[in-house]
Design a protein around this motif. Structure first.
Motif, PDB file in Angstrom:
ATOM      1  N   UNK A  21      15.064  10.159  15.826  1.00  0.00           N
ATOM      2  CA  UNK A  21      14.119  10.894  16.883  1.00  0.00           C
ATOM      3  C   UNK A  21      12.900  10.690  16.650  1.00  0.00           C
ATOM      4  N   UNK A  22      12.284  10.681  15.444  1.00  0.00           N
ATOM      5  CA  UNK A  22      10.991  10.207  15.307  1.00  0.00           C
ATOM      6  C   UNK A  22      10.548   8.773  15.729  1.00  0.00           C
ATOM      7  N   UNK A  32      11.940   2.629   9.119  1.00  0.00           N
ATOM      8  CA  UNK A  32      11.197   2.353   7.943  1.00  0.00           C
ATOM      9  C   UNK A  32       9.755   3.013   8.166  1.00  0.00           C
ATOM     10  N   UNK A  33       9.024   2.799   9.371  1.00  0.00           N
ATOM     11  CA  UNK A  33       7.656   3.541   9.509  1.00  0.00           C
ATOM     12  C   UNK A  33       7.758   4.915   9.478  1.00  0.00           C
ATOM     13  N   UNK A  34       8.940   5.493   9.838  1.00  0.00           N
ATOM     14  CA  UNK A  34       9.039   6.915   9.777  1.00  0.00           C
ATOM     15  C   UNK A  34       9.105   7.490   8.374  1.00  0.00           C
ATOM     16  N   UNK A  36       8.098   5.812   5.743  1.00  0.00           N
ATOM     17  CA  UNK A  36       6.931   5.474   4.986  1.00  0.00           C
ATOM     18  C   UNK A  36       5.647   6.406   5.366  1.00  0.00           C
ATOM     19  N   UNK A  37       5.740   6.951   6.535  1.00  0.00           N
ATOM     20  CA  UNK A  37       4.792   7.793   7.076  1.00  0.00           C
ATOM     21  C   UNK A  37       4.869   9.247   6.290  1.00  0.00           C
ATOM     22  N   UNK A  38       6.085   9.566   6.149  1.00  0.00           N
ATOM     23  CA  UNK A  38       6.644  10.792   5.384  1.00  0.00           C
ATOM     24  C   UNK A  38       6.176  10.580   3.822  1.00  0.00           C
ATOM     25  N   UNK A  39       6.456   9.551   3.344  1.00  0.00           N
ATOM     26  CA  UNK A  39       6.069   8.914   1.841  1.00  0.00           C
ATOM     27  C   UNK A  39       4.537   9.220   1.549  1.00  0.00           C
ATOM     28  N   UNK A  40       3.878   8.901   2.685  1.00  0.00           N
ATOM     29  CA  UNK A  40       2.357   8.747   2.583  1.00  0.00           C
ATOM     30  C   UNK A  40       1.766  10.307   2.633  1.00  0.00           C
TER      31      UNK A  40
END
Length: 339
Positions: A21-22, A32-34, A36-40
């Motif tokens: 969904x994101x 992967x971008x999603x 990675x963004x959560x990890x950041x």
């Protein structure tokens, strides 16, 4: 099916739906971008090259995905509780007037402009409308101390019609801007999702979920009938009042921020009941997960089926829920000897 297996499937499905969904939308972002963004966000690290992606995800995509999951969980838990307290698999919030009542309350504050006063104004008005209409339907459908299937459905149809007429009249009184807002909202949409809406809905869900878990054993006993439940020490009238309040609170809040989204409370508890049995010990939490998955998936479909369009999410839940309701109604009436 094993409860552990069902739980694992729903947890994985909910996580997958949340990530997709994101990621899916007009702005290209991979799973992967999603992640990675959560990890950041968790680690506090920054990446100048990913600032644009993070801005879109955290301001638009994440709030919408979170609202879909939480609102779906609210609707499904409300359906499970309402079916338990009425001892009736057809007692879905939209069938017995909860959605139409919430629509009246929410429409009133939108038309009058009171919805901008505070984040709690809209859900409180929706809750009040849902409570009033549900109590009317329940009172009209009671025969011999219990709500019969046929009278419940008929009373719900009648009161839904009246509530829809009241909503239409309120729309007529509003200006062009508020009319468009209400009409699109009535079809069900998460387009206006914000972190404020997510916070309010999540807080209400937490309270409603805890309350539903606390009465789960009484709901199981109530399935044996009012007399047996009373003999077992259950205060049946008190239980019904508490359950109806919880269902109205959960549904009213979900409807306030997501619009009129029907049949989630019918589809999910019924599917969970088939998979793991009728015990509310498992039915309530698994319905929350199932509702999150269903509404999250419906929201993805609403944003992707027609390119560059955001379809009303209520279309997809109604397409699945309408036929299922007819099947359940036919089976229930046959079981009671009604043809």
């Amino acid at each position: 099916m094993s409860i552990v297996v069902v739980t694992a499937i729903l947890v994985v499905a909910a996580a997958t739906v949340a990530v997709l969904s994101a990621a899916i939308g007009q702005f290209s972002a991979s799973p992967g971008d999603v992640i990675a963004s959560l990890a950041r966000a968790v680690t506090g690290q920054s990446d100048a090259d990913a600032d644009r992606v993070d801005a879109v995800l955290w301001s638009i995509r994440f709030p919408r995905a979170a609202l879909a999951l939480v609102a779906g969980a609210c609707l499904a838990v409300a359906g499970a509780v309402m079916q338990g307290v009425f001892a009736n698999p057809l007692a879905e919030p939209s069938i017995v007037g909860v959605n139409s009542g919430a629509s009246v309350g929410a429409t009133l504050v939108i038309i009058t402009g009171a919805s901008i006063a505070a984040p709690w104004t809209l859900p409180l008005a929706a809750f009040a409308g849902a409570l009033v209409v549900t109590l009317i339907v329940w009172t009209l459908s009671r025969t011999g101390g219990k709500a019969a299937v046929l009278t419940l459905v008929l009373a719900g149809i009648a009161i839904n019609a009246v509530a829809s007429a009241v909503t239409s009249f309120l729309i007529f009184l509003g200006d062009a801007s508020s009319r468009e807002q209400v009409i699109f909202w009535q079809l069900g949409t998460l387009a206006g999702a914000s972190w404020g809406a997510v916070a309010v809905t999540a807080a209400v869900f937490a309270a409603g979920f805890v309350g539903s878990v606390m009465i789960r054993r009484q709901l199981d006993v109530l399935a044996l009938g009012d007399s047996s439940a009373s003999a077992s020490g259950v205060n049946v009238e008190w239980l019904r009042v508490v359950a109806i309040l919880l269902a109205c609170l959960l549904t009213g809040t979900a409807v306030a921020f997501g619009g009129v989204i029907a049949f989630v409370g019918l589809i999910v508890p019924h599917a969970i009941r088939i998979a793991v049995g009728p015990s509310h010990r498992y039915l309530v939490p698994l319905s929350a997960l199932g509702g999150a998955v269903l509404l999250g998936a419906a929201d993805i479909a609403a944003r992707t089926i027609v390119p560059f369009a955001d379809l009303p999410i209520g279309i997809f839940t109604a397409v699945v829920g309408g036929p299922l309701f007819l099947v359940l109604l036919r089976r229930t009436l046959r079981g009671q000897g009604v043809r």
